[in-house]
Motif scaffolding. Sequence first.
Motif, PDB file in Angstrom:
ATOM      1  N   GLU A   1       0.882  -1.161   0.000  1.00 55.61           N
ATOM      2  CA  GLU A   1       0.000   0.000   0.000  1.00 55.61           C
ATOM      3  C   GLU A   1       0.926   1.219   0.000  1.00 55.61           C
ATOM      4  O   GLU A   1       2.094   1.117   0.387  1.00 55.61           O
ATOM      5  CB  GLU A   1      -0.881   0.003   1.250  1.00 55.61           C
ATOM      6  CG  GLU A   1      -1.792  -1.197   1.376  1.00 55.61           C
ATOM      7  CD  GLU A   1      -2.886  -1.223   0.327  1.00 55.61           C
ATOM      8  OE1 GLU A   1      -3.265  -0.150  -0.185  1.00 55.61           O
ATOM      9  OE2 GLU A   1      -3.371  -2.324   0.025  1.00 55.61           O
ATOM     10  N   LEU A   2       0.431   2.375  -0.384  1.00 55.15           N
ATOM     11  CA  LEU A   2       1.265   3.569  -0.428  1.00 55.15           C
ATOM     12  C   LEU A   2       1.849   3.890   0.943  1.00 55.15           C
ATOM     13  O   LEU A   2       3.035   4.200   1.064  1.00 55.15           O
ATOM     14  CB  LEU A   2       0.476   4.765  -0.961  1.00 55.15           C
ATOM     15  CG  LEU A   2       1.227   6.082  -1.039  1.00 55.15           C
ATOM     16  CD1 LEU A   2       2.483   5.964  -1.897  1.00 55.15           C
ATOM     17  CD2 LEU A   2       0.315   7.177  -1.571  1.00 55.15           C
ATOM     18  N   GLU A   3       1.045   3.771   1.998  1.00 51.86           N
ATOM     19  CA  GLU A   3       1.565   4.092   3.324  1.00 51.86           C
ATOM     20  C   GLU A   3       2.681   3.124   3.734  1.00 51.86           C
ATOM     21  O   GLU A   3       3.594   3.485   4.462  1.00 51.86           O
ATOM     22  CB  GLU A   3       0.457   4.156   4.383  1.00 51.86           C
ATOM     23  CG  GLU A   3      -0.327   2.886   4.574  1.00 51.86           C
ATOM     24  CD  GLU A   3      -1.544   2.741   3.667  1.00 51.86           C
ATOM     25  OE1 GLU A   3      -2.465   2.013   4.071  1.00 51.86           O
ATOM     26  OE2 GLU A   3      -1.582   3.336   2.575  1.00 51.86           O
ATOM     27  N   GLY A   4       2.652   1.901   3.251  1.00 49.61           N
ATOM     28  CA  GLY A   4       3.736   0.948   3.514  1.00 49.61           C
ATOM     29  C   GLY A   4       5.020   1.359   2.807  1.00 49.61           C
ATOM     30  O   GLY A   4       6.111   1.286   3.385  1.00 49.61           O
ATOM     31  N   ALA A   5       4.892   1.811   1.561  1.00 47.19           N
ATOM     32  CA  ALA A   5       6.067   2.273   0.817  1.00 47.19           C
ATOM     33  C   ALA A   5       6.670   3.508   1.489  1.00 47.19           C
ATOM     34  O   ALA A   5       7.892   3.638   1.587  1.00 47.19           O
ATOM     35  CB  ALA A   5       5.688   2.573  -0.633  1.00 47.19           C
ATOM     36  N   VAL A   6       5.828   4.416   1.972  1.00 47.95           N
ATOM     37  CA  VAL A   6       6.310   5.610   2.675  1.00 47.95           C
ATOM     38  C   VAL A   6       6.985   5.201   3.987  1.00 47.95           C
ATOM     39  O   VAL A   6       8.024   5.749   4.365  1.00 47.95           O
ATOM     40  CB  VAL A   6       5.163   6.622   2.906  1.00 47.95           C
ATOM     41  CG1 VAL A   6       5.608   7.765   3.808  1.00 47.95           C
ATOM     42  CG2 VAL A   6       4.661   7.166   1.572  1.00 47.95           C
ATOM     43  N   GLN A   7       6.422   4.208   4.663  1.00 49.86           N
ATOM     44  CA  GLN A   7       7.032   3.734   5.911  1.00 49.86           C
ATOM     45  C   GLN A   7       8.426   3.172   5.655  1.00 49.86           C
ATOM     46  O   GLN A   7       9.335   3.361   6.461  1.00 49.86           O
ATOM     47  CB  GLN A   7       6.150   2.676   6.593  1.00 49.86           C
ATOM     48  CG  GLN A   7       6.708   2.216   7.933  1.00 49.86           C
ATOM     49  CD  GLN A   7       6.823   3.343   8.939  1.00 49.86           C
ATOM     50  OE1 GLN A   7       5.879   4.096   9.153  1.00 49.86           O
ATOM     51  NE2 GLN A   7       7.985   3.474   9.576  1.00 49.86           N
ATOM     52  N   HIS A   8       8.617   2.498   4.533  1.00 50.91           N
ATOM     53  CA  HIS A   8       9.957   1.993   4.199  1.00 50.91           C
ATOM     54  C   HIS A   8      10.954   3.150   4.060  1.00 50.91           C
ATOM     55  O   HIS A   8      12.114   3.028   4.458  1.00 50.91           O
ATOM     56  CB  HIS A   8       9.934   1.146   2.925  1.00 50.91           C
ATOM     57  CG  HIS A   8       9.384  -0.222   3.130  1.00 50.91           C
ATOM     58  ND1 HIS A   8       9.959  -1.150   3.977  1.00 50.91           N
ATOM     59  CD2 HIS A   8       8.310  -0.832   2.597  1.00 50.91           C
ATOM     60  CE1 HIS A   8       9.256  -2.265   3.961  1.00 50.91           C
ATOM     61  NE2 HIS A   8       8.246  -2.099   3.126  1.00 50.91           N
ATOM     62  N   VAL A   9      10.505   4.272   3.504  1.00 52.39           N
ATOM     63  CA  VAL A   9      11.378   5.448   3.398  1.00 52.39           C
ATOM     64  C   VAL A   9      11.703   5.969   4.797  1.00 52.39           C
ATOM     65  O   VAL A   9      12.860   6.282   5.100  1.00 52.39           O
ATOM     66  CB  VAL A   9      10.742   6.559   2.532  1.00 52.39           C
ATOM     67  CG1 VAL A   9      11.627   7.796   2.506  1.00 52.39           C
ATOM     68  CG2 VAL A   9      10.485   6.063   1.118  1.00 52.39           C
ATOM     69  N   LEU A  10      10.698   6.048   5.674  1.00 48.98           N
ATOM     70  CA  LEU A  10      10.944   6.479   7.057  1.00 48.98           C
ATOM     71  C   LEU A  10      11.942   5.550   7.748  1.00 48.98           C
ATOM     72  O   LEU A  10      12.867   6.006   8.422  1.00 48.98           O
ATOM     73  CB  LEU A  10       9.636   6.496   7.857  1.00 48.98           C
ATOM     74  CG  LEU A  10       8.740   7.709   7.696  1.00 48.98           C
ATOM     75  CD1 LEU A  10       7.394   7.473   8.378  1.00 48.98           C
ATOM     76  CD2 LEU A  10       9.394   8.952   8.241  1.00 48.98           C
ATOM     77  N   ASN A  11      11.764   4.236   7.566  1.00 50.78           N
ATOM     78  CA  ASN A  11      12.690   3.267   8.155  1.00 50.78           C
ATOM     79  C   ASN A  11      14.106   3.485   7.640  1.00 50.78           C
ATOM     80  O   ASN A  11      15.073   3.425   8.401  1.00 50.78           O
ATOM     81  CB  ASN A  11      12.265   1.828   7.834  1.00 50.78           C
ATOM     82  CG  ASN A  11      10.959   1.449   8.463  1.00 50.78           C
ATOM     83  OD1 ASN A  11      10.440   2.131   9.330  1.00 50.78           O
ATOM     84  ND2 ASN A  11      10.390   0.350   7.984  1.00 50.78           N
ATOM     85  N   GLU A  12      14.219   3.730   6.350  1.00 54.65           N
ATOM     86  CA  GLU A  12      15.530   3.930   5.732  1.00 54.65           C
ATOM     87  C   GLU A  12      16.211   5.171   6.300  1.00 54.65           C
ATOM     88  O   GLU A  12      17.419   5.157   6.570  1.00 54.65           O
ATOM     89  CB  GLU A  12      15.347   4.063   4.219  1.00 54.65           C
ATOM     90  CG  GLU A  12      16.588   3.888   3.424  1.00 54.65           C
ATOM     91  CD  GLU A  12      16.285   3.801   1.941  1.00 54.65           C
ATOM     92  OE1 GLU A  12      17.088   4.367   1.169  1.00 54.65           O
ATOM     93  OE2 GLU A  12      15.286   3.201   1.541  1.00 54.65           O
ATOM     94  N   LEU A  13      15.452   6.229   6.513  1.00 54.55           N
ATOM     95  CA  LEU A  13      16.014   7.448   7.097  1.00 54.55           C
ATOM     96  C   LEU A  13      16.493   7.197   8.525  1.00 54.55           C
ATOM     97  O   LEU A  13      17.534   7.698   8.937  1.00 54.55           O
ATOM     98  CB  LEU A  13      14.984   8.574   7.083  1.00 54.55           C
ATOM     99  CG  LEU A  13      14.650   9.162   5.716  1.00 54.55           C
ATOM    100  CD1 LEU A  13      13.428  10.066   5.817  1.00 54.55           C
ATOM    101  CD2 LEU A  13      15.834   9.906   5.146  1.00 54.55           C
ATOM    102  N   GLU A  14      15.731   6.432   9.281  1.00 57.18           N
ATOM    103  CA  GLU A  14      16.066   6.164  10.667  1.00 57.18           C
ATOM    104  C   GLU A  14      17.206   5.161  10.800  1.00 57.18           C
ATOM    105  O   GLU A  14      18.121   5.348  11.595  1.00 57.18           O
ATOM    106  CB  GLU A  14      14.840   5.625  11.397  1.00 57.18           C
ATOM    107  CG  GLU A  14      15.078   5.379  12.873  1.00 57.18           C
ATOM    108  CD  GLU A  14      13.829   4.882  13.574  1.00 57.18           C
ATOM    109  OE1 GLU A  14      13.974   4.033  14.466  1.00 57.18           O
ATOM    110  OE2 GLU A  14      12.726   5.335  13.229  1.00 57.18           O
ATOM    111  N   LEU A  15      17.178   4.089  10.008  1.00 61.25           N
ATOM    112  CA  LEU A  15      18.142   2.997  10.157  1.00 61.25           C
ATOM    113  C   LEU A  15      19.393   3.149   9.298  1.00 61.25           C
ATOM    114  O   LEU A  15      20.423   2.563   9.586  1.00 61.25           O
ATOM    115  CB  LEU A  15      17.472   1.657   9.839  1.00 61.25           C
ATOM    116  CG  LEU A  15      16.258   1.308  10.703  1.00 61.25           C
ATOM    117  CD1 LEU A  15      15.573   0.072  10.167  1.00 61.25           C
ATOM    118  CD2 LEU A  15      16.678   1.134  12.161  1.00 61.25           C
TER     119      LEU A  15
END
Length: 121
Positions: free
Chosen positions: A86-100
């Motif tokens: 879902e779009l919110e899942g793809a955006v969450q992956h970007v957030l994870n990438e920024l954090e991790l």
Amino acid sequence: MNEVALWELINESRYRMSLAQRRLWDLIRIDPEQWIHRSPTGNVSIWVVALIGRGVISYNDAENGFDRSSFVQYGEIVELGWGQDELEGAVQHVLNELELGYRTAPGISRPQPGEFPDGKR
């Protein structure tokens, strides 16, 4: 998928996003654009909805979902993601990438030579 249906999907997804996801989405989103992915079987048109450095969030009609893909030249996707989020899942992956500091979104695998396992032994 036509652009009107894509906008409906985007708007529904934005409504479901967490506050952090929505804030990031509002920074990286673009109006949907059709980009090209050159594959061995021919050119495929892909909807791109967000830009992140040399990556995009795109909608893959064949998989009926969003994914993280990469590009070298604007307008041409080099490598598609798996396209089942879902779009919110793809955006969450970007957030994870920024954090991790590393990519958490699944990628697609290259075809492997040999027979496809049927699950029987």
